[in-house]
Design a protein around this motif. Structure first.
Motif, PDB file in Angstrom:
ATOM      1  N   LYS A  11     -83.331 -53.922 -48.793  1.00 52.77           N
ATOM      2  CA  LYS A  11     -83.045 -53.266 -50.075  1.00 52.77           C
ATOM      3  C   LYS A  11     -81.938 -52.218 -50.000  1.00 52.77           C
ATOM      4  O   LYS A  11     -81.477 -51.719 -51.023  1.00 52.77           O
ATOM      5  N   LEU A  12     -81.508 -51.859 -48.792  1.00 59.10           N
ATOM      6  CA  LEU A  12     -80.474 -50.837 -48.660  1.00 59.10           C
ATOM      7  C   LEU A  12     -79.102 -51.386 -49.056  1.00 59.10           C
ATOM      8  O   LEU A  12     -78.835 -52.576 -48.931  1.00 59.10           O
ATOM      9  N   GLU A  13     -78.246 -50.481 -49.502  1.00 47.63           N
ATOM     10  CA  GLU A  13     -76.886 -50.876 -49.872  1.00 47.63           C
ATOM     11  C   GLU A  13     -75.928 -50.664 -48.711  1.00 47.63           C
ATOM     12  O   GLU A  13     -75.953 -49.626 -48.054  1.00 47.63           O
ATOM     13  N   LEU A  14     -75.095 -51.654 -48.481  1.00 44.34           N
ATOM     14  CA  LEU A  14     -73.989 -51.544 -47.542  1.00 44.34           C
ATOM     15  C   LEU A  14     -72.695 -51.684 -48.339  1.00 44.34           C
ATOM     16  O   LEU A  14     -72.555 -52.612 -49.142  1.00 44.34           O
ATOM     17  N   ARG A  15     -71.769 -50.774 -48.120  1.00 38.88           N
ATOM     18  CA  ARG A  15     -70.508 -50.820 -48.857  1.00 38.88           C
ATOM     19  C   ARG A  15     -69.344 -50.777 -47.867  1.00 38.88           C
ATOM     20  O   ARG A  15     -69.364 -50.004 -46.914  1.00 38.88           O
ATOM     21  N   ALA A  16     -68.353 -51.612 -48.112  1.00 40.68           N
ATOM     22  CA  ALA A  16     -67.192 -51.704 -47.226  1.00 40.68           C
ATOM     23  C   ALA A  16     -65.926 -51.346 -47.991  1.00 40.68           C
ATOM     24  O   ALA A  16     -65.760 -51.721 -49.157  1.00 40.68           O
ATOM     25  N   TYR A  17     -65.043 -50.604 -47.321  1.00 43.24           N
ATOM     26  CA  TYR A  17     -63.770 -50.201 -47.906  1.00 43.24           C
ATOM     27  C   TYR A  17     -62.618 -50.782 -47.084  1.00 43.24           C
ATOM     28  O   TYR A  17     -62.815 -51.383 -46.030  1.00 43.24           O
ATOM     29  N   LYS A  18     -61.425 -50.536 -47.563  1.00 45.85           N
ATOM     30  CA  LYS A  18     -60.231 -50.966 -46.831  1.00 45.85           C
ATOM     31  C   LYS A  18     -60.155 -50.261 -45.481  1.00 45.85           C
ATOM     32  O   LYS A  18     -60.779 -49.230 -45.262  1.00 45.85           O
ATOM     33  N   GLY A  55     -61.351 -50.949 -42.676  1.00 44.74           N
ATOM     34  CA  GLY A  55     -62.524 -51.015 -41.815  1.00 44.74           C
ATOM     35  C   GLY A  55     -63.596 -49.986 -42.099  1.00 44.74           C
ATOM     36  O   GLY A  55     -64.629 -49.955 -41.422  1.00 44.74           O
ATOM     37  N   HIS A  56     -63.378 -49.116 -43.095  1.00 43.74           N
ATOM     38  CA  HIS A  56     -64.344 -48.061 -43.397  1.00 43.74           C
ATOM     39  C   HIS A  56     -65.539 -48.606 -44.184  1.00 43.74           C
ATOM     40  O   HIS A  56     -65.512 -49.722 -44.700  1.00 43.74           O
ATOM     41  N   GLY A  57     -66.574 -47.781 -44.318  1.00 41.73           N
ATOM     42  CA  GLY A  57     -67.735 -48.161 -45.119  1.00 41.73           C
ATOM     43  C   GLY A  57     -68.879 -47.196 -44.920  1.00 41.73           C
ATOM     44  O   GLY A  57     -68.778 -46.215 -44.180  1.00 41.73           O
ATOM     45  N   TYR A  58     -69.989 -47.466 -45.595  1.00 42.72           N
ATOM     46  CA  TYR A  58     -71.185 -46.637 -45.392  1.00 42.72           C
ATOM     47  C   TYR A  58     -72.441 -47.469 -45.561  1.00 42.72           C
ATOM     48  O   TYR A  58     -72.429 -48.565 -46.130  1.00 42.72           O
ATOM     49  N   MET A  59     -73.510 -46.921 -45.030  1.00 43.20           N
ATOM     50  CA  MET A  59     -74.843 -47.505 -45.154  1.00 43.20           C
ATOM     51  C   MET A  59     -75.721 -46.504 -45.899  1.00 43.20           C
ATOM     52  O   MET A  59     -75.698 -45.307 -45.600  1.00 43.20           O
ATOM     53  N   GLU A  60     -76.450 -46.980 -46.876  1.00 38.10           N
ATOM     54  CA  GLU A  60     -77.353 -46.110 -47.628  1.00 38.10           C
ATOM     55  C   GLU A  60     -78.393 -45.495 -46.691  1.00 38.10           C
ATOM     56  O   GLU A  60     -78.825 -46.117 -45.722  1.00 38.10           O
ATOM     57  N   ALA A  61     -78.769 -44.243 -46.980  1.00 42.74           N
ATOM     58  CA  ALA A  61     -79.689 -43.529 -46.091  1.00 42.74           C
ATOM     59  C   ALA A  61     -81.083 -44.130 -46.117  1.00 42.74           C
ATOM     60  O   ALA A  61     -81.496 -44.762 -47.089  1.00 42.74           O
ATOM     61  N   ILE A  62     -81.813 -43.908 -45.014  1.00 45.15           N
ATOM     62  CA  ILE A  62     -83.151 -44.485 -44.872  1.00 45.15           C
ATOM     63  C   ILE A  62     -84.247 -43.489 -45.234  1.00 45.15           C
ATOM     64  O   ILE A  62     -85.421 -43.841 -45.230  1.00 45.15           O
ATOM     65  N   PHE A  63     -83.854 -42.243 -45.565  1.00 46.92           N
ATOM     66  CA  PHE A  63     -84.851 -41.246 -45.952  1.00 46.92           C
ATOM     67  C   PHE A  63     -84.765 -41.004 -47.450  1.00 46.92           C
ATOM     68  O   PHE A  63     -83.675 -40.821 -48.004  1.00 46.92           O
ATOM     69  N   ASP A  64     -85.895 -40.964 -48.121  1.00 45.14           N
ATOM     70  CA  ASP A  64     -85.973 -40.797 -49.568  1.00 45.14           C
ATOM     71  C   ASP A  64     -85.548 -39.378 -49.941  1.00 45.14           C
ATOM     72  O   ASP A  64     -86.220 -38.409 -49.593  1.00 45.14           O
ATOM     73  N   GLY A 115     -70.028 -64.897 -47.107  1.00 45.35           N
ATOM     74  CA  GLY A 115     -69.645 -65.594 -48.328  1.00 45.35           C
ATOM     75  C   GLY A 115     -70.335 -65.106 -49.579  1.00 45.35           C
ATOM     76  O   GLY A 115     -70.082 -65.633 -50.669  1.00 45.35           O
ATOM     77  N   THR A 116     -71.202 -64.107 -49.464  1.00 39.87           N
ATOM     78  CA  THR A 116     -71.948 -63.622 -50.640  1.00 39.87           C
ATOM     79  C   THR A 116     -71.540 -62.204 -51.050  1.00 39.87           C
ATOM     80  O   THR A 116     -72.088 -61.664 -52.012  1.00 39.87           O
ATOM     81  N   ASP A 117     -70.622 -61.585 -50.317  1.00 42.64           N
ATOM     82  CA  ASP A 117     -70.243 -60.201 -50.594  1.00 42.64           C
ATOM     83  C   ASP A 117     -69.637 -60.079 -51.995  1.00 42.64           C
ATOM     84  O   ASP A 117     -68.896 -60.958 -52.454  1.00 42.64           O
ATOM     85  N   LYS A 118     -69.924 -58.970 -52.655  1.00 40.51           N
ATOM     86  CA  LYS A 118     -69.456 -58.736 -54.022  1.00 40.51           C
ATOM     87  C   LYS A 118     -68.288 -57.750 -54.020  1.00 40.51           C
ATOM     88  O   LYS A 118     -68.431 -56.615 -53.574  1.00 40.51           O
ATOM     89  N   GLU A 119     -67.153 -58.181 -54.550  1.00 42.79           N
ATOM     90  CA  GLU A 119     -65.975 -57.320 -54.660  1.00 42.79           C
ATOM     91  C   GLU A 119     -66.095 -56.471 -55.922  1.00 42.79           C
ATOM     92  O   GLU A 119     -66.338 -56.987 -57.008  1.00 42.79           O
ATOM     93  N   THR A 120     -65.918 -55.168 -55.789  1.00 46.17           N
ATOM     94  CA  THR A 120     -65.940 -54.252 -56.926  1.00 46.17           C
ATOM     95  C   THR A 120     -64.749 -53.297 -56.808  1.00 46.17           C
ATOM     96  O   THR A 120     -64.145 -53.179 -55.733  1.00 46.17           O
ATOM     97  N   GLU A 158     -64.907 -50.262 -56.477  1.00 44.73           N
ATOM     98  CA  GLU A 158     -65.326 -49.212 -55.535  1.00 44.73           C
ATOM     99  C   GLU A 158     -65.656 -49.765 -54.170  1.00 44.73           C
ATOM    100  O   GLU A 158     -66.442 -49.204 -53.419  1.00 44.73           O
ATOM    101  N   GLY A 159     -65.052 -50.892 -53.797  1.00 42.32           N
ATOM    102  CA  GLY A 159     -65.285 -51.474 -52.491  1.00 42.32           C
ATOM    103  C   GLY A 159     -66.117 -52.736 -52.570  1.00 42.32           C
ATOM    104  O   GLY A 159     -66.558 -53.156 -53.646  1.00 42.32           O
ATOM    105  N   THR A 160     -66.354 -53.333 -51.411  1.00 46.80           N
ATOM    106  CA  THR A 160     -67.153 -54.553 -51.324  1.00 46.80           C
ATOM    107  C   THR A 160     -68.600 -54.179 -51.040  1.00 46.80           C
ATOM    108  O   THR A 160     -68.876 -53.352 -50.166  1.00 46.80           O
ATOM    109  N   VAL A 161     -69.543 -54.804 -51.764  1.00 40.90           N
ATOM    110  CA  VAL A 161     -70.954 -54.451 -51.668  1.00 40.90           C
ATOM    111  C   VAL A 161     -71.745 -55.657 -51.171  1.00 40.90           C
ATOM    112  O   VAL A 161     -71.497 -56.797 -51.582  1.00 40.90           O
ATOM    113  N   SER A 162     -72.703 -55.402 -50.299  1.00 39.60           N
ATOM    114  CA  SER A 162     -73.552 -56.476 -49.786  1.00 39.60           C
ATOM    115  C   SER A 162     -74.589 -56.870 -50.825  1.00 39.60           C
ATOM    116  O   SER A 162     -75.002 -56.058 -51.666  1.00 39.60           O
TER     117      SER A 162
END
Length: 440
Positions: free
Chosen positions: A254-261, A263-272, A399-404, A406-410
Motif C-alpha cells: 500500500k505504500l507509495e513509491l515515486r520516481a523523479y528524473k 534517478g531520484h525518488g522517495y518511499m512513503e514512510a512506514i510510521f503513521d 510496465g505498470t508505472d504511472k507517469e504524472t 509530479e513524477g512516476t508513481v508505482s
C-alpha cells in the motif's frame, strides 16, 4: 577505456540489468567520470563550516575535495591538492585552517578561495615562468558550487542543469526537513558515523526503496524487538522503530513509491504520522511549529510522510528522523556510508534526542538493523562474481508505472520502479560524453 557506448547500452534492459554494472572495475572508473564527473553531488552542510577557515573534507567520486568557508562568508569547494608537488593540503576530517591553507610539505599558502597567497623564498622563483596569478599555481576549485537551504552541492562539470532543476522533486524532501525546524534551518550535530561496506555503491540505492526485503532481511531484529516488548509489556520507541520492518506484505504493497528524473525518488514512510503526534515528543514538536506557523501549516509540514528519499549520486535524506546517509563510492566493491544527524533549530531538545536514538538503533555501525543490510549487500556482490547467471531482475510491476506531472508513481508499493528509474539515469549518464575529464 575499451567499453563502447553500444556495449554499455546493452547492459540495461527495461526490466533487468547485467551483473557487470556491479562487478566490472572498468565500468566503475567510467562511472567516476561520467556520473560523478557530471552530476551535482552533495558535499556537506553549511553548518559543518560555520566560521571562516572551517573546512570539511569528503569525496566526489574518486576525487578528494575540501569544503571551506571563506573570509567573505562564501562556501568554496576545492580539490584537496597543493599545486606544487601535489600533496593533500589537509588530512581527512574537519578542522579550521585559520586565515589561509598552508601546505605541510613546503609551506606554500593559499587563500580560502584556493588562490595562491605566497611561496617561501620567493626570490628563487624569479627569472622563471612562475606567475603567481596563473591558475596552475592555485588550488583548483570545482566547476560549480551551489547550496540549497544549507545543503551544499558541487559539480565537476561546467555544463548541465542548475542545482534546483537537477534535484527536481527530491528538493521537496530537503524543504520538508528544513521546514520541520521552527526556525526553518537545520545543522549537523553529534558527529558523523562511517561504515565501509563491501559492495558496489548502486546496491545501497536500490535497497533504500526495496520494500520486499524488510520482513525477510530484518527478521532477527524485529522479532527480537517484539519479544522484548512482550517482556516489558509495552513497545517503547527504541523497539517500535525496529518492529516497523516486520509489517506483512499487505502493508508494504500500500505504500507509495515515486520516481523523479536523474534517478531520484522517495518511499512513503512506514510510521503513521497521525499516531506519532500522540506521543509527548511529537506533540511538543507540533506545538513548537504551530507557535510559528499556526496549527494548519504545522500539520501539513509534519504530515509529509516520507521514509527514504534518494538523491542519486549523493545519498538519502530522511526527513522524519533528521539524517542524511551520504553514499561515497570507493572501488567497484567498496562503498563508504556516512550518517549525518541534524538538529532542527528551534525544536525541543527531545526531538534531536529521538533522532540520535534512531541513528544509533537503526543506522549506526553497531545497530541492530544495518548489519543485516550490509551482510546482504556483500552477498549480492559475491554472488554476482560467480558464473551462476548474468542478469539481475527488476521485473516486479514492470510496465505498470504511472507517469504524472509530479513524477512516476508505482501501482504497488513492492514495485521495482525505483531500481528501473535509477538505471535509466545510470544509462543516460554513462552514454553522455559531458564529463569533467573531457572538458580539461
Amino acid at each position: 577505456m575499451s567499453i563502447s557506448n553500444e556495449e554499455i547500452a546493452g547492459l540495461v534492459r527495461s526490466d533487468s540489468v547485467h551483473k557487470r554494472v556491479y562487478t566490472d572495475p572498468e565500468l566503475f572508473q567510467l562511472e567516476m567520470d561520467r556520473i560523478y564527473g557530471q552530476a551535482w553531488i552533495y558535499v556537506g552542510h553549511e553548518s559543518q563550516v560555520k566560521n571562516p577557515g572551517d573546512y570539511h573534507t569528503t569525496r566526489i567520486g574518486d576525487q578528494d575535495v575540501i569544503m571551506t568557508r571563506g573570509t567573505d562568508g562564501k562556501i568554496n569547494v576545492l580539490y584537496n591538492r597543493c599545486p606544487h608537488k601535489g600533496a593533500q593540503l589537509v588530512a581527512q576530517g574537519d578542522g579550521c585552517a585559520g586565515k589561509f591553507f598552508r601546505c605541510p610539505y613546503h609551506a606554500w599558502t593559499f587563500k580560502l578561495d584556493g588562490s595562491l597567497l605566497s611561496v617561501p623564498l620567493r626570490n628563487g622563483m624569479e627569472g622563471t615562468t612562475f606567475d603567481k596569478s596563473h591558475p596552475d599555481f592555485s588550488m583548483r576549485p570545482l566547476a560549480r558550487v551551489d547550496s540549497y537551504r544549507g545543503f551544499v552541492f558541487a559539480s565537476q562539470s561546467a555544463e548541465g542543469p542548475d542545482l534546483v532543476t537537477f534535484l527536481d522533486g527530491a528538493a521537496s524532501s530537503i524543504d520538508n526537513l528544513c521546514d520541520r525546524a521552527p526556525e526553518g534551518e537545520v545543522e549537523v550535530v553529534g558527529g558523523v558515523f562511517q561504515v565501509m561496506q563491501l559492495s558496489n555503491w548502486k546496491v545501497f540505492y536500490e535497497n533504500l526503496h526495496d520494500t520486499m526485503h524488510a520482513p525477510i532481511t530484518h527478521e532477527s531484529s524485529f522479532m527480537a524487538a517484539r519479544d522484548e516488548a512482550q517482556h516489558l509489556g509495552e513497545m517503547p520507541f527504541e523497539l517500535l522503530i525496529m518492529d516497523g520492518n516486520g509489517e506483512p506484505y499487505e502493508f508494504w504493497e500500500k505504500l507509495e513509491l515515486r520516481a523523479y528524473k536523474n534517478g531520484h525518488g522517495y518511499m512513503e514512510a512506514i510510521f503513521d504520522p497521525a499516531a506519532a503526534t500522540r506521543d509527548p515528543v511529537s506533540r511538543a514538536h507540533f506545538e513548537s511549529l504551530a507557535a510559528v506557523h499556526g496549527e494548519e501549516k504545522a500539520r501539513a509540514i509534519l504530515g509529509m510522510n516520507r521514509h527514504n528519499t534518494v538523491i542519486y549520486g549523493s545519498g538519502s535524506p530522511h526527513t522524519v528522523f533528521q539524517q542524511f546517509r551520504v553514499i561515497r563510492p570507493i572501488s567497484v566493491n567498496r562503498t563508504l556510508i556516512e550518517i549525518q544527524t541534524f538538529r532542527l533549530k528551534g525544536a525541543p531538545d527531545s526531538v534531536f534526542d529521538r533522532a540520535l536514538t534512531y541513528t544509533n538503533v537503526i543506522n549506526s555501525p553497531s545497530s541492530n538493523v544495518m548489519p543485516d543490510d550490509v551482510e546482504l549487500y556483500r552477498r549480492c556482490q559475491e554472488g554476482n562474481m560467480t558464473r551462476g547467471g548474468e542478469w539481475v531482475s527488476h521485473h516486479r510491476y514492470a510496465g505498470t508505472d504511472k507517469e504524472t506531472p509530479e513524477g512516476t508513481v508505482s501501482v504497488n508499493g513492492t514495485s521495482e520502479l525505483p531500481m528501473r528509474n535509477q538505471f535509466a539515469a545510470w544509462k543516460q549518464y554513462m552514454l553522455s560524453g559531458n564529463s569533467a575529464q573531457s572538458q580539461e
